[in-house]
Scaffold this active site. Structure first.
Site, PDB file in Angstrom:
ATOM      1  CG  HIS A 100     -12.913   5.915  15.510  1.00  0.00           C
ATOM      2  ND1 HIS A 100     -12.368   6.729  14.534  1.00  0.00           N
ATOM      3  CD2 HIS A 100     -14.256   6.007  15.354  1.00  0.00           C
ATOM      4  CE1 HIS A 100     -13.326   7.284  13.832  1.00  0.00           C
ATOM      5  NE2 HIS A 100     -14.479   6.866  14.303  1.00  0.00           N
ATOM      6  CE  LYS A 146     -14.056   3.426  11.442  1.00  0.00           C
ATOM      7  NZ  LYS A 146     -13.790   4.721  12.087  1.00  0.00           N
ATOM      8  CG  ASP A 195      -5.178 -16.118   3.761  1.00  0.00           C
ATOM      9  OD1 ASP A 195      -5.589 -16.597   4.835  1.00  0.00           O
ATOM     10  OD2 ASP A 195      -5.648 -16.448   2.642  1.00  0.00           O
ATOM     11  CG  HIS A 248     -17.421   9.041   8.052  1.00  0.00           C
ATOM     12  ND1 HIS A 248     -16.742   7.845   8.111  1.00  0.00           N
ATOM     13  CD2 HIS A 248     -17.714   9.364   9.338  1.00  0.00           C
ATOM     14  CE1 HIS A 248     -16.642   7.452   9.366  1.00  0.00           C
ATOM     15  NE2 HIS A 248     -17.221   8.354  10.133  1.00  0.00           N
ATOM     16  CE  LYS A 280     -13.039   8.650   9.728  1.00  0.00           C
ATOM     17  NZ  LYS A 280     -13.972   9.640  10.118  1.00  0.00           N
ATOM     18  CG  ASP A 336       4.734  19.320  -0.179  1.00  0.00           C
ATOM     19  OD1 ASP A 336       3.972  20.309  -0.149  1.00  0.00           O
ATOM     20  OD2 ASP A 336       5.765  19.241   0.497  1.00  0.00           O
TER      21      ASP A 336
END
EC number: 2.7.8.-
Length: 479
Positions: A223, A225, A230, A397, A399, A404
């Site tokens: 899952h 991404k 470079d 969608h 996450k 704090d």
């Protein structure tokens, strides 16, 4: 000889029950949670006709073949880069120890296989347009190596833009590597990868093949991404490659997601994570680049890669540790709110400590069963004193975790069992008050577009809906 006689059926029944017994013992020995172990063992023992094949596909929680591949990859990596000052971690890691905020995350240095590093710069990328503009711009400027990894790639307008750009860079002599998940990208035509390969791009699908048992597994999905250009710029977050991530596909549009761009020593960690996954898919390492100098100062970052090849449940423990570290607030956005007992207990304890606990979830479902289970957990969280908000404009969608005034984390991990134990995930943890303030402002804008769930909403929910939610929760371990 009567091949369909009663004795033949008797032998088949005996064989199935014997296999069920063996599988039940295997479940007792290997399934990580007591509830899952009991559920599988009982069903395999009493109704093996219905549960043997599902157990073969869904039952395993440890990806043993990947663990062996990781060991081989790490050995090849050590040999391949023996002359390269890889893992520029000593001085930067020492600098990280001076941070009072990071020391509140006492378990984090040992939880993640990669340490917290100083001297990084980060940029918040809000929504798809900003994310893919930044990623495509970095790839256009690539001179040596482009590493691209997504869970989902579609052959729609955005997917074809990526396809054309990767072909262009490969034609210029840049080493281009593309990795996508075979389950997440199940609708991607074979021609997409074949034309890339013909154009000089190294393209591979991450599939749970290897040993004969792993060949049947669909549970372990990559899952992650991750994009690295470079060895200088890296990108992580929640976006996949598809027009819906640009908000171009109703009824879930506008799509709300977040990515982050990072440069500095921590980019070496992104490359290492990609290299392990690439080694599993291709059985060889991609090219690795390490710049030799970094500007002083900047943001403390820890890259946390988790998955079913870890010795413990890294992703779940990350959420538990982050929540326990909060003294003033913990704000979380997640599309799927199906926490395990440890995470839910951490949220309850944070409320009891007087921490401002807020969780932002979608108001529109993309998976109805997950949405139903999430709704039940949301109701229980509200009763425990957690403030739960539903994002109204479109599908949420992203996450994101904010702790704090200094600590934030952005990545691919959802708050559900699949991310906790079954998926390969990544999160970029940052320790910096200025960047945390940016994340705070972003989340405040999101909360302003959300509706808080109240006791009145819970009471107004029909009993049949509540029953459906409870049924959905029964299958939450495999959602």
């Amino acid at each position: 000889m009567d091949f369909l006689g009663p004795h033949v059926f008797g032998y088949l029944i005996l064989l199935v029950h014997s296999l069920g017994l063996v599988a039940a013992v295997h479940a007792v020995l290997t399934v990580r949670t007591a509830q899952g172990s009991i559920a599988w063992a009982m069903s395999l023992f009493f109704i093996p006709y219905l549960t043997l094949i599902p157990y073969l596909i869904f039952g395993r929680s440890t990806f043993d073949d990947y663990i062996r591949a990781r060991r081989d990859a790490n050995q090849e990596m050590r040999e391949a880069i023996i002359d390269l000052n890889w893992r520029p971690w000593v001085e930067e890691a020492l600098s990280a120890r001076k941070s009072a905020a990071y020391t509140s995350l006492r378990a984090m240095p040992r939880l993640g296989r990669m340490p917290c590093l100083a001297n990084n710069s980060v940029r918040l990328l809000i929504n798809g347009t900003a994310t893919f503009d930044a990623i495509f711009s970095a790839i256009r400027d690539a001179k040596e190596v482009v590493l691209v990894q997504f869970f989902i790639i579609h052959d729609d307008e955005l997917g074809m833009k990526l396809h054309a750009l990767l072909m262009e860079k490969a034609a210029q002599g840049v080493a281009v590597h593309l990795l996508y998940d075979s389950i997440g990208s199940h609708s991607l035509p074979n021609a997409y990868a074949e034309t890339l390969r013909a154009g000089g791009v190294q393209a591979q699908a991450f599939a749970t093949r290897g040993g004969w048992i792993s060949r049947f597994q669909v549970n372990f999905r990559n899952h992650r991404k991750v994009v690295v250009v470079d060895g200088i710029k890296g990108f992580v977050g929640g976006h996949n490659v598809g027009d819906e991530y640009l908000g171009a596909k109703p009824p879930l549009s506008p799509w709300r997601d977040t990515h982050v761009e990072v440069s500095g020593p921590v980019v070496a960690c992104l490359q290492e994570s990609f290299a392990e996954d690439w080694f599993w898919a291709a059985r060889k390492l991609p090219p690795l680049i390490l710049p030799q100098s970094y500007p002083e100062g900047g943001v403390l970052c820890q890259f946390l890669a988790s998955g079913p090849a870890d010795p413990y449940e890294t992703c779940s423990l990350f959420f538990v540790e982050a929540i326990h570290a909060a003294n003033e607030r913990v704000w979380i956005t997640t599309p799927y709110f199906v926490p395990d007992e440890a995470v839910f207990s951490a949220l309850r304890l944070a409320v009891l400590r007087g921490v401002d606990v807020r969780i932002l979830i979608p108001s529109r479902p993309d998976h109805k069963i997950v949405y139903a289970a999430s709704s039940l957990y949301a109701f229980e969280a509200v009763r425990a004193g957690v403030k739960i908000f539903r994002y109204q404009p479109g599908f949420l969608h992203q996450k994101v975790v904010l702790i704090d005034n200094e600590i934030s984390a952005i990545g691919s991990a959802n708050m559900d069992n699949r991310s906790f134990r079954l998926n390969f995930e990544v999160m970029l943890l940052t320790v910096d008050d200025a960047f945390a303030t940016e994340v705070e402002h972003m989340l405040l804008d999101d909360f302003a577009l959300a509706k808080e769930i109240t006791e009145a909403d819970i009471k107004a929910t029909h009993r049949l809906q509540q029953l459906a939610m409870r049924v959905a929760r029964l299958v939450s371990p495999v959602l």
